[in-house]
Design a protein around this motif. Structure first.
Motif, PDB file in Angstrom:
ATOM      1  N   LYS A 104       9.197  -6.337  13.191  1.00  0.00           N
ATOM      2  CA  LYS A 104       8.360  -7.481  13.575  1.00  0.00           C
ATOM      3  C   LYS A 104       8.356  -7.676  15.086  1.00  0.00           C
ATOM      4  O   LYS A 104       7.311  -7.918  15.699  1.00  0.00           O
ATOM      5  CB  LYS A 104       8.865  -8.750  12.892  1.00  0.00           C
ATOM      6  CG  LYS A 104       8.525  -8.867  11.415  1.00  0.00           C
ATOM      7  CD  LYS A 104       9.080 -10.173  10.859  1.00  0.00           C
ATOM      8  CE  LYS A 104       8.743 -10.361   9.395  1.00  0.00           C
ATOM      9  NZ  LYS A 104       9.332 -11.613   8.851  1.00  0.00           N
ATOM     10  N   LYS A 119      -5.830  -1.921   3.452  1.00  0.00           N
ATOM     11  CA  LYS A 119      -4.638  -2.619   2.971  1.00  0.00           C
ATOM     12  C   LYS A 119      -3.499  -1.618   2.711  1.00  0.00           C
ATOM     13  O   LYS A 119      -3.753  -0.483   2.312  1.00  0.00           O
ATOM     14  CB  LYS A 119      -4.941  -3.372   1.674  1.00  0.00           C
ATOM     15  CG  LYS A 119      -5.902  -4.541   1.835  1.00  0.00           C
ATOM     16  CD  LYS A 119      -6.129  -5.246   0.513  1.00  0.00           C
ATOM     17  CE  LYS A 119      -4.852  -5.868  -0.012  1.00  0.00           C
ATOM     18  NZ  LYS A 119      -5.081  -6.640  -1.270  1.00  0.00           N
ATOM     19  N   SER A 138       5.080  -7.082  17.563  1.00  0.00           N
ATOM     20  CA  SER A 138       4.530  -8.324  18.083  1.00  0.00           C
ATOM     21  C   SER A 138       4.816  -8.511  19.566  1.00  0.00           C
ATOM     22  O   SER A 138       4.125  -9.261  20.253  1.00  0.00           O
ATOM     23  CB  SER A 138       5.099  -9.526  17.312  1.00  0.00           C
ATOM     24  OG  SER A 138       6.488  -9.682  17.559  1.00  0.00           O
ATOM     25  N   GLU A 152       6.602  -7.150   0.092  1.00  0.00           N
ATOM     26  CA  GLU A 152       5.362  -7.832   0.457  1.00  0.00           C
ATOM     27  C   GLU A 152       5.233  -7.990   1.971  1.00  0.00           C
ATOM     28  O   GLU A 152       4.140  -7.846   2.535  1.00  0.00           O
ATOM     29  CB  GLU A 152       5.283  -9.193  -0.227  1.00  0.00           C
ATOM     30  CG  GLU A 152       4.941  -9.134  -1.709  1.00  0.00           C
ATOM     31  CD  GLU A 152       3.608  -8.440  -1.962  1.00  0.00           C
ATOM     32  OE1 GLU A 152       2.644  -8.721  -1.218  1.00  0.00           O
ATOM     33  OE2 GLU A 152       3.540  -7.615  -2.891  1.00  0.00           O
ATOM     34  N   GLU A 153       6.349  -8.275   2.626  1.00  0.00           N
ATOM     35  CA  GLU A 153       6.305  -8.432   4.088  1.00  0.00           C
ATOM     36  C   GLU A 153       6.017  -7.106   4.776  1.00  0.00           C
ATOM     37  O   GLU A 153       5.276  -7.056   5.763  1.00  0.00           O
ATOM     38  CB  GLU A 153       7.611  -9.033   4.592  1.00  0.00           C
ATOM     39  CG  GLU A 153       7.808 -10.492   4.209  1.00  0.00           C
ATOM     40  CD  GLU A 153       8.955 -11.143   4.958  1.00  0.00           C
ATOM     41  OE1 GLU A 153       8.837 -11.310   6.183  1.00  0.00           O
ATOM     42  OE2 GLU A 153       9.966 -11.450   4.303  1.00  0.00           O
ATOM     43  N   LEU A 200       4.287  -4.717   3.445  1.00  0.00           N
ATOM     44  CA  LEU A 200       2.878  -4.432   3.171  1.00  0.00           C
ATOM     45  C   LEU A 200       1.958  -5.253   4.077  1.00  0.00           C
ATOM     46  O   LEU A 200       0.927  -4.762   4.537  1.00  0.00           O
ATOM     47  CB  LEU A 200       2.561  -4.719   1.700  1.00  0.00           C
ATOM     48  CG  LEU A 200       3.229  -3.805   0.666  1.00  0.00           C
ATOM     49  CD1 LEU A 200       2.857  -4.242  -0.748  1.00  0.00           C
ATOM     50  CD2 LEU A 200       2.854  -2.345   0.886  1.00  0.00           C
ATOM     51  N   MET A 201       2.316  -6.486   4.356  1.00  0.00           N
ATOM     52  CA  MET A 201       1.511  -7.326   5.248  1.00  0.00           C
ATOM     53  C   MET A 201       1.466  -6.752   6.656  1.00  0.00           C
ATOM     54  O   MET A 201       0.454  -6.857   7.350  1.00  0.00           O
ATOM     55  CB  MET A 201       2.078  -8.750   5.278  1.00  0.00           C
ATOM     56  CG  MET A 201       1.833  -9.545   4.004  1.00  0.00           C
ATOM     57  SD  MET A 201       2.596 -11.183   4.055  1.00  0.00           S
ATOM     58  CE  MET A 201       1.716 -11.934   5.416  1.00  0.00           C
ATOM     59  N   LEU A 202       2.568  -6.126   7.069  1.00  0.00           N
ATOM     60  CA  LEU A 202       2.618  -5.502   8.396  1.00  0.00           C
ATOM     61  C   LEU A 202       1.936  -4.135   8.405  1.00  0.00           C
ATOM     62  O   LEU A 202       1.735  -3.550   9.463  1.00  0.00           O
ATOM     63  CB  LEU A 202       4.074  -5.340   8.853  1.00  0.00           C
ATOM     64  CG  LEU A 202       4.830  -6.606   9.248  1.00  0.00           C
ATOM     65  CD1 LEU A 202       6.308  -6.276   9.454  1.00  0.00           C
ATOM     66  CD2 LEU A 202       4.253  -7.208  10.526  1.00  0.00           C
ATOM     67  N   GLY A 203       1.595  -3.634   7.212  1.00  0.00           N
ATOM     68  CA  GLY A 203       1.069  -2.283   7.058  1.00  0.00           C
ATOM     69  C   GLY A 203      -0.013  -1.871   8.037  1.00  0.00           C
ATOM     70  O   GLY A 203       0.072  -0.791   8.651  1.00  0.00           O
TER      71      GLY A 203
END
Length: 412
Positions: free
Chosen positions: A407, A290, A411, A247-248, A250-253
């Protein structure tokens, strides 16, 4: 004959410690093991009642017919025998789990009996209580041997397990319980990882993590039940580690997925083929803004990142995970700012034959990076080529470490 890890230790009939625990632990790593009993004991999971060292002549006869080991793991044995092992195997790494007293209070050896022979081992593993007793006996002698002493802190009343080695501390989560055989389990795992090619620090990290997983499954038992972890278990563990972080990823995708898609590949210690490397089949791709996947992690399908991992672990066995993310100049700059070792790959160096193949370029890229840098970089990037998308690749021990690196890279 193929090299093996040789275990020379005491026989514990309860199988919670000693030579049986050593063999069970090493089998989890797929390491070929030979073993010779040095001491017979009368004990169970709670108490040692009696020990009886075997005749040196009998032990030597058994050693003579076994293959020459690359690593020797020594457990409970007469201290003088460590000198004999050093003379017999001058090129082997000797890992000695120094045992002065059982957890139930049975004294095997006095510190002064052990001290003269510590120098014959390459690595000395002992718990904090044993270390303190040896220091009391001869502080100056041990001070000159700190580069080979590994102190396990399971006996200390602290919230986490702290392992000390050569001025560094390694922290691992503590599993509550009073277990029989943790020292044998940890020292055998450490010896096994050395045999697999791990550097000492990496072997400590990997052994501590493995012991924690074993203890988590041994909570309701009085001994370390490493047999609960069959080698096949690690496949499920690797898939679980990938899926937990999906999930993490995918969120950064939107920040990371390139046009060709992204994958995260995670290898087993014994992985030799792409089918033995866990990955997301079909890759992570973008759909209507997404990031999506076809399914959870599995061992099916092929992947560039799987081939990268297989090549990387040939040079550095602890590098078992890799991902690819989209290229942005600021991502490379962020990686450098974070202190990551970064290597720029020049695709023009590839031969025409290699460029025509779908496979081979990733292997060539990593070999070149290692040759140039002398170690495995955290990041390898290129700015593209004819028909090849510019790409950033990130390498590490496991998916969690990869995720943290990604990350920081995206970032800044």
């Amino acid at each position: 004959m193929e090299t093996v890890v040789l275990v020379v230790a005491g026989f514990d009939p309860s199988a919670g410690a000693g030579i049986l625990q050593d063999i069970k632990t090493l089998s989890l790593l797929g390491v070929q093991t030979c073993a010779v009993v040095a001491v017979e004991t009368v004990q169970n999971a709670e108490k040692v009642f009696q020990i009886k060292p075997r005749p040196v002549e009998d032990i030597c006869l058994e050693l003579d017919v076994l293959p020459t080991p690359r690593v020797v793991k020594v457990g409970l044995c007469q201290p003088t025998f460590v000198e004999l092992l050093r003379r017999k195997y001058p090129n082997a790494k000797i890992v000695w789990n120094v045992i002065l007293k059982s957890s139930s209070g049975f004294e095997f050896f006095k510190p002064q009996e052990v001290l003269p022979y510590l120098g014959f081992a390459d690595y000395l593993l002992m718990n904090s209580e044993e270390y303190d007793r040896l220091v009391e006996c001869n502080k100056s002698f041990l001070k000159n041997m700190m580069e080979k002493i590994i102190i396990t802190g399971g006996h200390r009343k602290e919230e986490k397990i702290i392992i000390e080695y050569n001025g560094e501390k390694f922290v691992e989560e503590k599993v509550e319980g009073k277990f029989h055989g943790t020292g044998c389990c940890f020292s055998s795992a450490f010896a096994g990882f050395l045999d697999l090619g791990y550097e000492p620090k990496e072997a400590i990290i990997a052994a501590a993590a493995l012991v924690r997983k074993i203890l988590e499954r041994s909570k309701n038992l009085k001994y370390v039940a490493s047999e609960l972890l069959a080698r096949e278990w690690q496949k499920y563990d690797i898939l679980e580690q990938l899926d937990e972080l999906l999930e993490e990823f995918l969120m950064l995708g939107p920040l990371t997925v390139p046009e060709v898609g992204q994958n995260v590949s995670f290898a087993l210690d014994w992985s030799k083929t792409e089918e033995e490397v866990a990955k997301f089949p079909g890759r992570i791709r973008m759909c209507l803004g997404k990031a999506v996947v076809v399914s959870k992690a599995c061992f099916k399908d092929k992947s560039h990142t799987a081939r990268m991992v297989l090549t990387a672990k040939k040079f550095f066995p602890h590098i078992k995970c890799a991902t690819n993310i989209k290229f942005k100049k600021e991502y490379v700059e962020n990686a450098i700012k974070q202190g990551y070792l970064v290597f720029k790959y020049d695709r023009s160096l590839e031969s025409e034959e290699l460029m025509k193949k779908d496979e081979g370029s990733m292997e060539f890229m990593i070999k070149l990076a290692v040759e140039k840098l002398g170690r495995m970089p955290d990041v390898i990037w290129d700015d593209g080529w004819y028909g090849k998308e510019a790409m950033i690749r990130v390498f590490g021990r496991n998916p969690k470490e990869i995720l943290e690196k990604v990350k920081k890279i995206v970032s800044g």
